[in-house]
Each structure stands twice: as structure tokens, then as C-alpha cells.
Design a protein around this motif. Structure first.
Motif, PDB file in Angstrom:
ATOM      1  N   LYS A 189       0.836  -1.270   0.074  1.00 25.66           N
ATOM      2  CA  LYS A 189       0.044   0.074   0.024  1.00 25.66           C
ATOM      3  C   LYS A 189       0.897   1.104  -0.089  1.00 25.66           C
ATOM      4  CE  LYS A 189      -3.505   2.452   2.483  1.00 25.66           C
ATOM      5  NZ  LYS A 189      -4.598   2.390   3.650  1.00 25.66           N
ATOM      6  N   MET A 190       0.503   2.178  -0.912  1.00 29.49           N
ATOM      7  CA  MET A 190       1.205   3.361  -0.951  1.00 29.49           C
ATOM      8  C   MET A 190       0.999   4.406   0.287  1.00 29.49           C
ATOM      9  SD  MET A 190       3.343   4.521  -3.095  1.00 29.49           S
ATOM     10  CE  MET A 190       3.058   3.583  -4.423  1.00 29.49           C
ATOM     11  N   TRP A 191       2.284   4.802   0.985  1.00 26.81           N
ATOM     12  CA  TRP A 191       2.460   5.848   2.038  1.00 26.81           C
ATOM     13  C   TRP A 191       2.766   7.081   0.967  1.00 26.81           C
ATOM     14  CZ3 TRP A 191       6.461   2.790   5.025  1.00 26.81           C
ATOM     15  CH2 TRP A 191       5.894   1.544   5.623  1.00 26.81           C
ATOM     16  N   ASP A 192       1.856   8.061   1.036  1.00 26.14           N
ATOM     17  CA  ASP A 192       2.056   9.333   0.294  1.00 26.14           C
ATOM     18  C   ASP A 192       2.966  10.335   0.973  1.00 26.14           C
ATOM     19  OD1 ASP A 192       0.598  10.696   2.188  1.00 26.14           O
ATOM     20  OD2 ASP A 192      -1.466  10.735   0.939  1.00 26.14           O
ATOM     21  N   VAL A 193       3.713  11.530   0.503  1.00 22.17           N
ATOM     22  CA  VAL A 193       4.564  12.185   1.073  1.00 22.17           C
ATOM     23  C   VAL A 193       4.006  12.893   2.314  1.00 22.17           C
ATOM     24  CG1 VAL A 193       5.813  14.324   0.705  1.00 22.17           C
ATOM     25  CG2 VAL A 193       5.582  12.605  -1.197  1.00 22.17           C
ATOM     26  N   ASP A 194       2.633  13.331   2.488  1.00 22.75           N
ATOM     27  CA  ASP A 194       2.175  13.970   3.692  1.00 22.75           C
ATOM     28  C   ASP A 194       2.084  12.809   4.444  1.00 22.75           C
ATOM     29  OD1 ASP A 194       1.693  16.188   2.621  1.00 22.75           O
ATOM     30  OD2 ASP A 194      -0.406  15.860   1.791  1.00 22.75           O
ATOM     31  N   GLU A 195       1.867  11.644   4.766  1.00 23.04           N
ATOM     32  CA  GLU A 195       1.961  10.786   5.510  1.00 23.04           C
ATOM     33  C   GLU A 195       3.374  10.438   6.154  1.00 23.04           C
ATOM     34  OE1 GLU A 195       0.562   6.098   6.726  1.00 23.04           O
ATOM     35  OE2 GLU A 195       0.307   6.880   4.524  1.00 23.04           O
ATOM     36  N   LEU A 196       4.250  10.279   5.242  1.00 24.37           N
ATOM     37  CA  LEU A 196       5.736  10.063   5.423  1.00 24.37           C
ATOM     38  C   LEU A 196       6.187  11.351   6.319  1.00 24.37           C
ATOM     39  CD1 LEU A 196       7.120   8.823   2.092  1.00 24.37           C
ATOM     40  CD2 LEU A 196       6.778   7.683   4.142  1.00 24.37           C
ATOM     41  N   ILE A 197       5.736  12.590   6.034  1.00 25.95           N
ATOM     42  CA  ILE A 197       6.281  13.567   6.756  1.00 25.95           C
ATOM     43  C   ILE A 197       5.640  13.576   8.195  1.00 25.95           C
ATOM     44  CG2 ILE A 197       5.921  16.330   7.047  1.00 25.95           C
ATOM     45  CD1 ILE A 197       5.915  16.314   3.820  1.00 25.95           C
ATOM     46  N   GLN A 198       4.448  13.328   8.278  1.00 25.75           N
ATOM     47  CA  GLN A 198       3.669  13.427   9.644  1.00 25.75           C
ATOM     48  C   GLN A 198       4.320  12.006  10.348  1.00 25.75           C
ATOM     49  OE1 GLN A 198      -0.318  12.468   9.479  1.00 25.75           O
ATOM     50  NE2 GLN A 198      -0.568  12.599  11.773  1.00 25.75           N
ATOM     51  N   ARG A 199       4.517  11.044   9.846  1.00 25.08           N
ATOM     52  CA  ARG A 199       4.824   9.652  10.813  1.00 25.08           C
ATOM     53  C   ARG A 199       6.573   9.870  11.063  1.00 25.08           C
ATOM     54  NH1 ARG A 199       0.229   9.220  10.550  1.00 25.08           N
ATOM     55  NH2 ARG A 199      -1.035   7.296  10.220  1.00 25.08           N
ATOM     56  N   CYS A 200       7.250  10.546  10.368  1.00 32.12           N
ATOM     57  CA  CYS A 200       8.658  10.647  10.519  1.00 32.12           C
ATOM     58  C   CYS A 200       8.896  11.917  11.358  1.00 32.12           C
ATOM     59  CB  CYS A 200       9.318  11.061   9.179  1.00 32.12           C
ATOM     60  SG  CYS A 200       9.643   9.566   8.032  1.00 32.12           S
ATOM     61  N   LYS A 201       7.807  12.742  11.667  1.00 31.73           N
ATOM     62  CA  LYS A 201       7.858  13.771  12.573  1.00 31.73           C
ATOM     63  C   LYS A 201       8.860  14.780  12.113  1.00 31.73           C
ATOM     64  CE  LYS A 201       6.311  11.206  16.799  1.00 31.73           C
ATOM     65  NZ  LYS A 201       6.767  10.981  18.223  1.00 31.73           N
ATOM     66  N   MET A 202       8.922  15.201  10.666  1.00 34.33           N
ATOM     67  CA  MET A 202      10.002  15.906  10.141  1.00 34.33           C
ATOM     68  C   MET A 202       9.931  17.289  10.702  1.00 34.33           C
ATOM     69  SD  MET A 202       9.819  14.921   5.877  1.00 34.33           S
ATOM     70  CE  MET A 202      10.011  13.162   5.450  1.00 34.33           C
ATOM     71  N   SER A 203      11.274  17.761  10.573  1.00 35.04           N
ATOM     72  CA  SER A 203      11.433  19.105  10.907  1.00 35.04           C
ATOM     73  C   SER A 203      10.847  20.052   9.856  1.00 35.04           C
ATOM     74  CB  SER A 203      12.862  19.346  11.346  1.00 35.04           C
ATOM     75  OG  SER A 203      13.676  19.463   9.978  1.00 35.04           O
ATOM     76  N   PRO A 204      10.802  21.448  10.277  1.00 41.11           N
ATOM     77  CA  PRO A 204      10.492  22.407   9.115  1.00 41.11           C
ATOM     78  C   PRO A 204      11.530  22.222   7.839  1.00 41.11           C
ATOM     79  CG  PRO A 204      10.361  23.536  11.177  1.00 41.11           C
ATOM     80  CD  PRO A 204      10.974  22.153  11.580  1.00 41.11           C
TER      81      PRO A 204
END
Length: 391
Positions: A355-370
Motif C-alpha cells: 500500500k502506498m504511503w504518500d508524502v504527507d503521511e511520511l512527513i507526519q509519521r517521520c515527525k519531520m522538522s520544518p
């Protein structure tokens, strides 16, 4: 990273020069069959390549995931185990330039990348031929020159003693004046060094080192974080690679090296530590500051789950993806920065269920910095542009 590519590498004397040759080589290599049993990428993305090695001295055939090149000749990195963008292999400035973006499996369209290797033998043979053709003429010329010189010495031998005496009688201050006149042509940085000379009039080793250090110190470049929070000037002193630059910045801004990455946001590139800082594309790059607290506020319910990326057991520091599978934010981020830049899809597939994890999900789950958010949103735009090119 794609370890499955390593065992497919073989050295070849030339790469395909057109689509037909490329197709024939791909059928011979059977990458399509290997694509069905590897787990680096989707099967249709694991394809035939013919690229440069690290030293650009050999051509390599291999099966690897397609990677979008950002105006550089494609090369295979044994360290990264994939095709990479190498800033030292800029092909946009060739007489027949490559575009600023193209898929790595279309490298046959840009033969200038291979020309130096393909023509190496013929150039050598040309030089040998020239040497052979001119050797006889040179021998006669040298012989004649020696005879003429001997005759000249005999005729003027009587004057040699007078010439020697004249030279010895040159005043010391005249010689020093000549030296000073020559030194006027030397750049400003070396003027101070020329004042300290040994008895033979040569610059001392100590002063040579001082000049080299001062020249290095005078060269500076500006580094700026993607969010603009940090902007500073750095000296080139001791900085030869991206790894050196990360060490320097870590000391200057008091942040761990692990969360500091040097990137080119416009091209979606994260530079490797071994990349040499010698091209304008690297010097104009930006600093991406990561999240130092990525593992805080994660699920810690004492239950044991399998990390879908690393295959390790997790009891704490975990996050659940939209498909229901589990991983850890730091593992997910390392996987994202490795797989997403240069990818062909608008996200990353779950290694287990697909199943595809889109970029927004990756940003959220990785807890990305600004900074990380800005970079990977730029990567998302580049991926969309790449998808249009492939259509």
C-alpha cells in the motif's frame, strides 16, 4: 539502497548507443526476471543500466532501480548500492548536453558521458602513432644540433672565461634587484612570503605552508538552512568533502552531525559525505536541519510488533502506518531519505503489503522538522514532473 544490484554488476567495454542496442542488452541481462524476486523497488522499476564506475575508468552493466538524474552522468555507487547523482559528472555543459533531468535508464541518449572511456584506447594509439612518425625526424634534428653546438663552442671557447668573470662580477644588489622585480608579478598573498627566503633564494617550506593556509582561509562560502533560521559564512580551511562540512557546521551551530544534511532542494538531492566540495552546484547548496527529538511522543504500550522496514522487534518508539503495519520514526525517515528522492512514485510502498504511503503521511509519521518538510515537499513536486516526462 538496493543490495540486489551488487551481484548483477559486470564490466563491459562499451555501452549501448541507441534504443535498439539498449533493448538487446536488457534482454540479455534479464533484469525483468530479477525484478520479480528483488524487494528494492517495484518489479517494473528494476531495469537494465549501463553506467560509469566511481573513478569513471570503467563501464558497468547492472540491474538497478530507475533513478532520475539531475543533469549528471549516471554512475553506480558501491557504497550506496544504487545509481546516484554525482556533482563531479555534470553533463549539462557538454557540447551535446544532457537535460537537467532524465531517467537513468535512458543514459544511452547521452553518449558524451561514455566518450572519454570509449575513446581512451584510440587516443592512446593516436599518440603512439604520432610518436613513431616523428621519432626519425627528431633523431636527425638532435644529431645536427649537437654537431652545430660543438662547432660553436670551439669558435667561442676563448670567450668563455671572460663571460664567467663578467657573471661573477655582477653586484649582489643587482641580483637582488632582479629578484624584487620578478616578485612584483606575484600575487599579493605571496609578497610577504617572498621576504623570507633561504640562502638559495627559495621560499622556505614553512612560508609555503603559511601561504597555502592563508589562501585557503580567504576562500569562504555561505551556507543557509532551508527555513532561513540559520545563515552563516564558512571558511574552506580543512573542508574538502560534504562530511567535512557537516563536521564544521555541527561544531559551529552546536547540533549533532546526524541531523545535519547538505541538500539541493531545487534538484531534490541529498549529498553524500564523500562528495568533494569542488563544484558550484555543491557550494550553492543548503543545510537541512533535522528533528533531534524524532523518537519522542511515540507509541509505548509494551506490546511487541515487527518493524516492517528493519524487520526488528519493537516494543517502544514505534508508529503505525495507514496500512496497519508498524515501524519507528527514525527508521522510516532513513528509509524515506534513501528511497524518495529520484523515485518515480508519489510516495513509498509499504515493504510488506505494498500500500502506498504518500508524502504527507511520511512527513507526519517521520515527525519531520520544518527544513525536512520543505525539502520533501519539493521532492514531491519533482516526482510529479518526472512522472510527466515518463508518460
Amino acid at each position: 539502497m538496493c543490495p540486489e544490484s551488487i551481484h548483477t554488476v559486470s564490466i563491459v567495454s562499451r555501452c549501448p548507443s541507441n534504443a535498439m542496442e539498449w533493448k538487446s542488452a536488457a534482454e540479455r541481462k534479464k533484469c525483468d526476471f530479477l525484478g520479480k524476486i528483488q524487494n528494492c523497488t517495484q518489479a517494473e522499476n528494476f531495469v537494465y543500466h549501463c553506467v560509469l564506475n566511481k573513478e569513471t575508468t570503467e563501464l558497468l552493466e547492472l540491474c538497478a532501480p530507475v533513478w532520475f538524474m539531475a543533469g549528471y552522468c549516471a554512475r553506480f555507487s558501491e557504497v550506496n548500492k544504487r545509481i546516484i547523482n554525482d556533482p563531479g559528472l555534470d553533463c549539462t555543459k557538454f557540447d551535446s548536453p544532457c537535460p537537467s533531468r532524465f531517467p537513468s535508464n535512458e543514459s544511452y541518449k547521452y553518449q558524451t558521458c561514455y566518450r572519454g572511456i570509449n575513446n581512451k584506447k584510440s587516443v592512446f594509439q593516436q599518440r603512439m602513432s604520432v610518436d613513431c612518425n616523428t621519432s626519425t625526424t627528431s633523431a636527425f634534428a638532435v644529431s645536427f644540433g649537437i654537431l652545430a653546438l660543438l662547432l660553436l663552442l670551439c669558435l667561442v671557447g676563448i670567450k668563455l672565461k671572460w663571460i664567467k668573470i663578467t657573471i661573477l662580477c655582477l653586484k649582489k644588489n643587482d641580483i637582488e634587484k632582479q629578484t624584487e622585480d620578478q616578485n612584483e608579478a606575484v600575487e599579493t598573498l605571496l609578497l610577504k612570503a617572498n621576504e623570507e627566503k633561504n640562502e638559495g633564494g627559495e621560499m622556505t617550506r614553512e612560508m609555503e605552508n603559511i601561504c597555502s593556509e592563508k589562501a585557503e582561509e580567504s576562500r569562504q562560502f555561505r551556507i543557509r538552512s532551508l527555513s532561513g533560521d540559520i545563515e552563516d559564512c564558512c571558511s574552506f580551511k580543512g573542508v574538502k568533502t560534504i562530511g567535512d562540512l557537516r563536521d564544521l557546521l555541527s561544531a559551529k551551530i552546536k547540533k549533532p552531525k546526524e541531523i545535519l544534511l547538505i541538500v539541493n532542494k531545487e534538484e531534490g538531492i541529498i549529498f553524500n559525505d564523500e562528495t568533494e566540495i569542488k563544484t558550484s552546484k555543491v557550494i550553492s547548496s543548503e543545510l537541512m536541519i533535522g528533528n533531534q527529538d524524532r523518537m519522542t511522543k511515540t507509541v509505548d504500550d509494551k506490546t511487541v510488533v515487527d518493524d516492517v522496514i528493519s524487520n526488528r522487534c519493537l516494543t517502544r518508539g514505534k508508529c503505525q502506518m495507514s496500512c496497519g503495519d508498524w515501524t519507528a520514526p527514525n527508521t522510516l525517515f532513513d528509509w524515506t531519505k534513501e528511497k524518495l528522492p529520484g523515485a518515480l512514485t508519489k510516495g513509498l510502498p509499504c515493504p510488506k503489503c505494498g500500500k502506498m504511503w504518500d508524502v504527507d503521511e511520511l512527513i507526519q509519521r517521520c515527525k519531520m522538522s520544518p527544513d525536512e518538510r520543505l525539502f520533501f515537499k519539493s521532492v514531491e513536486i519533482i516526482i510529479k514532473q518526472n512522472a510527466e516526462l515518463v508518460k
